[in-house]
Design a protein around this motif. Structure first.
Motif, PDB file in Angstrom:
ATOM      1  N   MET A   1      -2.760  -5.025  -7.010  1.00  0.00           N
ATOM      2  CA  MET A   1      -1.900  -5.600  -5.970  1.00  0.00           C
ATOM      3  C   MET A   1      -2.782  -6.289  -4.927  1.00  0.00           C
ATOM      4  O   MET A   1      -3.815  -5.759  -4.524  1.00  0.00           O
ATOM      5  N   ASP A   2      -2.366  -7.446  -4.491  1.00  0.00           N
ATOM      6  CA  ASP A   2      -3.062  -8.179  -3.433  1.00  0.00           C
ATOM      7  C   ASP A   2      -2.248  -8.109  -2.149  1.00  0.00           C
ATOM      8  O   ASP A   2      -1.007  -8.131  -2.171  1.00  0.00           O
ATOM      9  N   ARG A   3      -2.974  -8.037  -1.045  1.00  0.00           N
ATOM     10  CA  ARG A   3      -2.316  -8.025   0.265  1.00  0.00           C
ATOM     11  C   ARG A   3      -2.865  -9.164   1.116  1.00  0.00           C
ATOM     12  O   ARG A   3      -4.059  -9.458   1.079  1.00  0.00           O
ATOM     13  N   PHE A   4      -1.982  -9.761   1.879  1.00  0.00           N
ATOM     14  CA  PHE A   4      -2.361 -10.837   2.781  1.00  0.00           C
ATOM     15  C   PHE A   4      -1.740 -10.536   4.137  1.00  0.00           C
ATOM     16  O   PHE A   4      -0.515 -10.558   4.308  1.00  0.00           O
ATOM     17  N   THR A   5      -2.598 -10.220   5.113  1.00  0.00           N
ATOM     18  CA  THR A   5      -2.060  -9.803   6.409  1.00  0.00           C
ATOM     19  C   THR A   5      -1.500 -10.984   7.185  1.00  0.00           C
ATOM     20  O   THR A   5      -2.035 -12.102   7.151  1.00  0.00           O
ATOM     21  N   LEU A   6      -0.417 -10.705   7.866  1.00  0.00           N
ATOM     22  CA  LEU A   6       0.157 -11.658   8.804  1.00  0.00           C
ATOM     23  C   LEU A   6       0.007 -11.160  10.241  1.00  0.00           C
ATOM     24  O   LEU A   6       0.638 -11.696  11.170  1.00  0.00           O
TER      25      LEU A   6
ATOM     26  N   ASP B   1       3.478 -12.705  -9.951  1.00  0.00           N
ATOM     27  CA  ASP B   1       4.882 -12.817 -10.336  1.00  0.00           C
ATOM     28  C   ASP B   1       5.822 -12.550  -9.166  1.00  0.00           C
ATOM     29  O   ASP B   1       6.894 -13.159  -9.064  1.00  0.00           O
ATOM     30  N   ARG B   2       5.436 -11.593  -8.325  1.00  0.00           N
ATOM     31  CA  ARG B   2       6.295 -11.248  -7.181  1.00  0.00           C
ATOM     32  C   ARG B   2       5.461 -11.262  -5.913  1.00  0.00           C
ATOM     33  O   ARG B   2       4.326 -10.774  -5.882  1.00  0.00           O
ATOM     34  N   VAL B   3       6.045 -11.775  -4.864  1.00  0.00           N
ATOM     35  CA  VAL B   3       5.424 -11.754  -3.542  1.00  0.00           C
ATOM     36  C   VAL B   3       6.475 -11.244  -2.550  1.00  0.00           C
ATOM     37  O   VAL B   3       7.557 -11.840  -2.434  1.00  0.00           O
ATOM     38  N   LEU B   4       6.140 -10.160  -1.889  1.00  0.00           N
ATOM     39  CA  LEU B   4       7.071  -9.546  -0.946  1.00  0.00           C
ATOM     40  C   LEU B   4       6.564  -9.717   0.478  1.00  0.00           C
ATOM     41  O   LEU B   4       5.359  -9.619   0.757  1.00  0.00           O
ATOM     42  N   LEU B   5       7.489  -9.953   1.377  1.00  0.00           N
ATOM     43  CA  LEU B   5       7.209  -9.851   2.803  1.00  0.00           C
ATOM     44  C   LEU B   5       7.489  -8.402   3.198  1.00  0.00           C
ATOM     45  O   LEU B   5       8.627  -7.940   3.090  1.00  0.00           O
ATOM     46  N   ARG B   6       6.447  -7.704   3.632  1.00  0.00           N
ATOM     47  CA  ARG B   6       6.615  -6.297   4.014  1.00  0.00           C
ATOM     48  C   ARG B   6       6.455  -6.185   5.531  1.00  0.00           C
ATOM     49  O   ARG B   6       5.417  -6.522   6.091  1.00  0.00           O
ATOM     50  N   CYS B   7       7.505  -5.705   6.170  1.00  0.00           N
ATOM     51  CA  CYS B   7       7.530  -5.532   7.626  1.00  0.00           C
ATOM     52  C   CYS B   7       7.523  -4.033   7.914  1.00  0.00           C
ATOM     53  O   CYS B   7       8.508  -3.336   7.662  1.00  0.00           O
ATOM     54  N   HIS B   8       6.416  -3.549   8.443  1.00  0.00           N
ATOM     55  CA  HIS B   8       6.285  -2.109   8.673  1.00  0.00           C
ATOM     56  C   HIS B   8       7.007  -1.645   9.928  1.00  0.00           C
ATOM     57  O   HIS B   8       7.231  -0.441  10.087  1.00  0.00           O
ATOM     58  N   GLY B   9       7.351  -2.586  10.818  1.00  0.00           N
ATOM     59  CA  GLY B   9       8.071  -2.184  12.013  1.00  0.00           C
ATOM     60  C   GLY B   9       8.543  -3.379  12.817  1.00  0.00           C
ATOM     61  O   GLY B   9       7.727  -4.134  13.349  1.00  0.00           O
ATOM     62  N   LEU B  10       9.852  -3.578  12.875  1.00  0.00           N
ATOM     63  CA  LEU B  10      10.451  -4.656  13.653  1.00  0.00           C
ATOM     64  C   LEU B  10      11.352  -4.043  14.719  1.00  0.00           C
ATOM     65  O   LEU B  10      12.254  -3.268  14.399  1.00  0.00           O
ATOM     66  N   ASP B  11      11.119  -4.397  15.950  1.00  0.00           N
ATOM     67  CA  ASP B  11      11.822  -3.796  17.089  1.00  0.00           C
ATOM     68  C   ASP B  11      12.703  -4.861  17.744  1.00  0.00           C
ATOM     69  O   ASP B  11      12.215  -5.625  18.571  1.00  0.00           O
ATOM     70  N   THR B  12      13.996  -4.859  17.435  1.00  0.00           N
ATOM     71  CA  THR B  12      14.741  -4.032  16.509  1.00  0.00           C
ATOM     72  C   THR B  12      15.744  -4.901  15.765  1.00  0.00           C
ATOM     73  O   THR B  12      15.899  -4.778  14.569  1.00  0.00           O
TER      74      THR B  12
ATOM     75  N   LEU C   1       2.081  -9.890   3.432  1.00  0.00           N
ATOM     76  CA  LEU C   1       2.562 -10.238   2.105  1.00  0.00           C
ATOM     77  C   LEU C   1       1.891  -9.320   1.106  1.00  0.00           C
ATOM     78  O   LEU C   1       0.678  -9.074   1.186  1.00  0.00           O
ATOM     79  N   VAL C   2       2.663  -8.803   0.159  1.00  0.00           N
ATOM     80  CA  VAL C   2       2.095  -8.017  -0.942  1.00  0.00           C
ATOM     81  C   VAL C   2       2.505  -8.700  -2.247  1.00  0.00           C
ATOM     82  O   VAL C   2       3.671  -9.085  -2.419  1.00  0.00           O
ATOM     83  N   ALA C   3       1.530  -8.865  -3.114  1.00  0.00           N
ATOM     84  CA  ALA C   3       1.766  -9.634  -4.344  1.00  0.00           C
ATOM     85  C   ALA C   3       1.299  -8.830  -5.542  1.00  0.00           C
ATOM     86  O   ALA C   3       0.244  -8.176  -5.502  1.00  0.00           O
ATOM     87  N   PHE C   4       2.065  -8.896  -6.644  1.00  0.00           N
ATOM     88  CA  PHE C   4       1.726  -8.097  -7.822  1.00  0.00           C
ATOM     89  C   PHE C   4       2.416  -8.692  -9.042  1.00  0.00           C
ATOM     90  O   PHE C   4       3.329  -9.529  -8.932  1.00  0.00           O
ATOM     91  N   ASP C   5       1.973  -8.219 -10.208  1.00  0.00           N
ATOM     92  CA  ASP C   5       2.536  -8.697 -11.476  1.00  0.00           C
ATOM     93  C   ASP C   5       3.197  -7.556 -12.232  1.00  0.00           C
ATOM     94  O   ASP C   5       4.371  -7.284 -12.082  1.00  0.00           O
ATOM     95  N   THR C   6       2.396  -6.855 -13.011  1.00  0.00           N
ATOM     96  CA  THR C   6       2.906  -5.917 -14.003  1.00  0.00           C
ATOM     97  C   THR C   6       3.717  -4.778 -13.414  1.00  0.00           C
ATOM     98  O   THR C   6       4.809  -4.463 -13.884  1.00  0.00           O
TER      99      THR C   6
END
Length: 823
Positions: A1-6, A76-87, A185-190
């Motif tokens: 899995m690859d991660r790309f910080t925003l 194959d997939r790229v997700l936007l992962r938000c660990h905390g949004l207020d609110t 962003l988190v990106a992965f295939d299998t």
């Protein structure tokens, strides 16, 4: 899995465009960006808090432009992962709406691969004004009951957001918005790991780990998992090529000769690293790690001669829970660093605390907090974020939102060695007793949320950690009987809110005291930072503005004049308030430790502060120890000597309390003096201390000395020795200090360098001195507010704020005692 910080610097502006853009660090919040840009004044200074109230009534827009590395887009997939949004967040990417979120405490993921390009991507997040929403929901769906104004500006019941944002009786009213935890962003295939769960089985010198994992798989080819357990870098157990079927896999790993994890002062805190790796055809593509402690940690409830026990046991060994309540470190979400967390968690451990209660009006803390509690041996009572009011448990959308929040947070922190208890809420059962709250949440609705929804999630996802529906809670008989001393936990506020004398504590044989407290002011140097000279009177407008308990300053003075002489200056009033607070908590804790095993826990309110103000904290917002915290180090010591005076009989019962796991051979010594230091009597005797017990080891008959010098002229000094080491000392009085002829002593001081800016300062006095403390701007002290008899010295380690010579440190030090506050 690859991660790309925003994470990093974003652009922030009002959603209506007024005022233009400003830089905004992420993680962070709108308030800190506004402060950095000079658009609001410091809310901590004087009453400038009032000048930021509009922030929570305003919609805000965060934006960031970014390019995406090719290796991310290739997945194959790229997700936007938000660990905390207020609110209340609306997320768009390159002009396309991604999602709407409505929970500060959840982690959100959204598939955004189809929306991303290699360059020039724009991520925008609009945060709706939380105050506007809360008020609208109250109007549309009905305001929920609770303790609100003047303590807080809204109950916050309709919004899943940090409750104390809206104010509390120790904190500011600062309603925040922002990206308060990491975003990436988190990106992965299998495939990717979505969950790792570790259960422990302890049997005859061996610990077996049941490791269960869940994965999302997107390939027809077999996926396997490897699991490795390490201690200090050395492999102690492993399993290879575990098949993942239907997204699930599990295995058991046996750890021979396990090193067990223990709470503070019960043993060591070794941490094992469990690494889980997903593989396909020999290639690893996702890894998760968990640090765990090998231990059992249970809540023990059993029928006994007093009713039902309530105590915690680690590895089968009962322990008296010694600690405090924890509130958020800052009113600005996302700005607390691991260094900040360590300052306060270490302070708890340094005061011999073995438990902190993460109170339900704050936040589920950052991973760094629980990591530090694991490291320092501080167990955690974890509330869910519900406090002091009713909630719309009849609303299906609300309940679904809460369920997702609970699952996120239980999964996130359940593996930590420190986790002792999950608790449903703070003081709602207490509030529903005779208050009319049942009109907005009846008992059936209450049970659906706190007994069933949250309880079932804990039982499913963290079955080896106990669940408790509320604090306080009475598990037997009428649950509205929230102050029953025979079972459950209690919050005891008759001292302070009820104006009962400190002696009232000694009438309470409660099983576990999870809240009780007394206020004081922060030290004068801290007050100077948020006031002008004209403000430095406790009845001034500014100091009353920073006092959020409606009865606060007058209550401090009420008790102060009951115990001590009228202080002679503003600074003396401040220091005396701290002495008073420490003495109140000492009175309570020593009583309950003497009462073990009937009482088995004391968590005073509160450990920390989030802004400069009068409060119940023992450590102020900058990490300065108040008098209470120094005293807590002594009254929470593993071995404690204490005295229970009986003025009418002229006797003192000498008690020794041991939290040690093994018997201790000790020596009890006592000395009776007058206020000038003349020795009237002295003695000592051996004492064998049984493990985890408290006992009266002797009774001192002092009638003749009382007849000779009177109760107002008598001091009883107690010492506990193990070998030649004094492990505990104490002082017993028969009269209020205000009626005793205490005069300021002359202190002798020697300074010895240790290293760098650290010095050992040894202090002695020419007459008995009560509550001796050292002052020096910016310095930290290892001890303070101790009693000093003639012929006795105390060495305090002093860490200066900057390089300084021994001579200059000696000159800069001020040493005071109780007598100096009225001189």
């Amino acid at each position: 899995m690859d991660r790309f910080t925003l994470n990093g610097m974003w652009s922030l502006r009002r959603a209506d465009g007024e005022g233009g853009d400003m830089p905004a660090p992420v993680p962070g919040c709108v308030h800190t960006a506004l402060l950095a840009a000079g658009r609001i004044p410091d809310p901590f200074f004087r009453d400038q808090e009032k000048q930021q109230m509009w922030v929570g009534e305003t919609d805000w827009l965060y934006q960031r432009d970014f390019d995406v590395p090719p290796e991310i887009l290739a997945r194959d997939r790229v997700l936007l992962r938000c660990h905390g949004l207020d609110t209340l967040a609306t997320i768009t990417l390159n002009g396309q709406r991604v999602a709407r979120t409505e929970n500060m405490f959840r982690t959100y993921e959204f598939d955004v691969k189809s929306l991303l390009g290699p360059s020039g991507n724009r991520l925008a997040i609009v945060f709706d004004a939380p105050m506007t929403y809360a008020v609208r929901m109250d109007a549309e769906k009905g305001a929920m009951d609770g303790w609100v104004e003047p303590m807080r500006i809204n109950s916050g019941a309709w919004i899943r957001k940090e409750p104390c944002n809206f104010g509390w009786d120790w904190g500011p009213k600062m309603v925040t918005s922002g990206i308060w935890r990491e975003i990436e962003l988190v990106a992965f295939d299998t495939a990717r790991l979505t969950d790792v769960d570790i259960l422990q089985s302890h049997n005859s010198g061996q610990v077996t780990l049941a490791v269960r994992l869940a994965a999302e798989c997107f390939s027809d080819h077999p996926v396997t998992a490897n699991i490795t357990v390490r201690l200090a870098g050395q492999i102690v157990a492993s399993a290879q090529a575990i098949p993942v079927a239907d997204g699930l896999a599990q295995t058991a790993l046996a750890i021979a000769q396990p090193r067990l994890w223990w709470p503070k002062n019960m043993g060591d805190q070794p941490l094992y690293t469990v690494e889980v790796t997903l593989n396909q055809a020999g290639a690893a593509f996702d890894t998760a790690t968990r640090k765990i402690g090998l231990r059992t940690l249970t809540l023990e409830r059993h029928a006994d001669q007093w009713g039902e026990s309530f105590y915690f046991a680690c590895n089968g060994v009962p322990y008296f829970a010694k600690g405090a309540n924890w509130i958020p470190v800052s009113p600005y979400p996302g700005t607390v660093t691991p260094t900040d967390y360590e300052l306060f968690v270490k302070a708890a451990a340094d005061a011999n605390m073995n438990m902190l209660r993460v109170w339900g009006g704050g936040i589920y803390e950052d991973d760094a907090f629980y990591d530090l509690c694991d490291q320092y041996g501080v167990t955690v009572w974890q509330d869910f974020m519900f406090a002091c009011g009713t909630y719309p448990a009849s609303d299906a959308d609300f309940m679904a939102n809460v369920a997702a929040e609970a699952r996120d947070n239980v999964r996130r922190i359940r593996h930590h060695a420190c986790m002792a208890l999950w608790c449903g809420n703070n003081e709602i059962e207490q509030g529903m007793q005779g208050s009319g709250w049942h009109k907005t949440m009846n008992w059936e609705q209450y049970e659906s949320l706190f007994d069933h929804l949250l309880g079932d999630i804990v039982r499913e996802l963290a079955p080896q950690t106990a669940y408790w529906p509320a604090s306080p809670h009475s598990p037997l008989g009428d649950r509205a009987d929230w102050i029953n001393p025979n079972w459950g936990d209690t919050h005891l506020w008759m001292v302070w809110h009820g104006k009962e004398p400190f002696e009232w504590y000694r009438t309470r044989p409660d099983r576990f005291c999870s809240e009780f407290g007394f206020q004081s002011f922060p030290e004068p140097q801290v007050i100077d930072e948020f006031t002008l000279p004209s403000d430095r009177n406790i009845t001034s407008y500014v100091l009353e503005h920073h006092q959020r308990s409606g009865i606060g300053n007058s209550t401090i003075i009420h008790y102060m004049l009951d115990w001590y002489k009228l202080p002679s200056s503003f600074e003396s009033t401040i220091w005396l308030s701290q002495i008073l607070q420490g003495m109140a908590m000492k009175y309570a804790v020593e009583h309950w430790r003497r009462n073990m095993p009937r009482t088995m826990g004391t968590l005073y309110w509160q450990l920390n502060d989030m802004w400069p103000a009068a409060s119940w904290a023992s450590v102020d917002w900058k990490g300065n120890f108040k008098a209470l915290h120094y005293m807590a180090k002594r009254f929470y010591a593993p071995l404690l000597i204490s005295g229970l005076e009986h003025p009418a009989e002229g006797t003192v019962d000498v008690h020794v309390t041991s939290d040690q796991n093994d018997p201790v051979e000790a020596r009890v010594a006592w000395s009776v003096t007058d206020v000038a230091g003349k020795v009237l009597a002295a003695g000592e005797q051996p004492a064998t201390l049984a493990p985890r017990t408290s006992a009266c080891v002797t009774t001192l008959a002092l009638h003749e000395f009382i007849a000779e010098v009177g109760v107002r002229n008598l001091l009883v000094w107690l010492d506990l020795f193990v070998g030649d080491q004094r492990v505990s000392d104490n002082l017993v009085l028969f009269a209020r200090p205000k009626h005793m002829d205490l005069t300021p002593p002359e202190f002798s001081v020697s300074v010895q360098p240790v290293e760098g800016q650290v010095y050992d300062v040894t202090v002695s006095a020419d007459r008995p001195a009560l509550y001796v403390w050292l002052e020096m701007p910016g310095a930290r002290f290892s001890d303070g507010f101790f009693d000093l008899n003639i012929g006795r010295s105390r060495t305090v380690r002093v860490t200066a704020a900057a390089p300084i010579t021994a001579f200059d440190l000696h000159e800069a030090l001020t040493i005071q005692s109780l007598a100096s506050t009225s001189a």
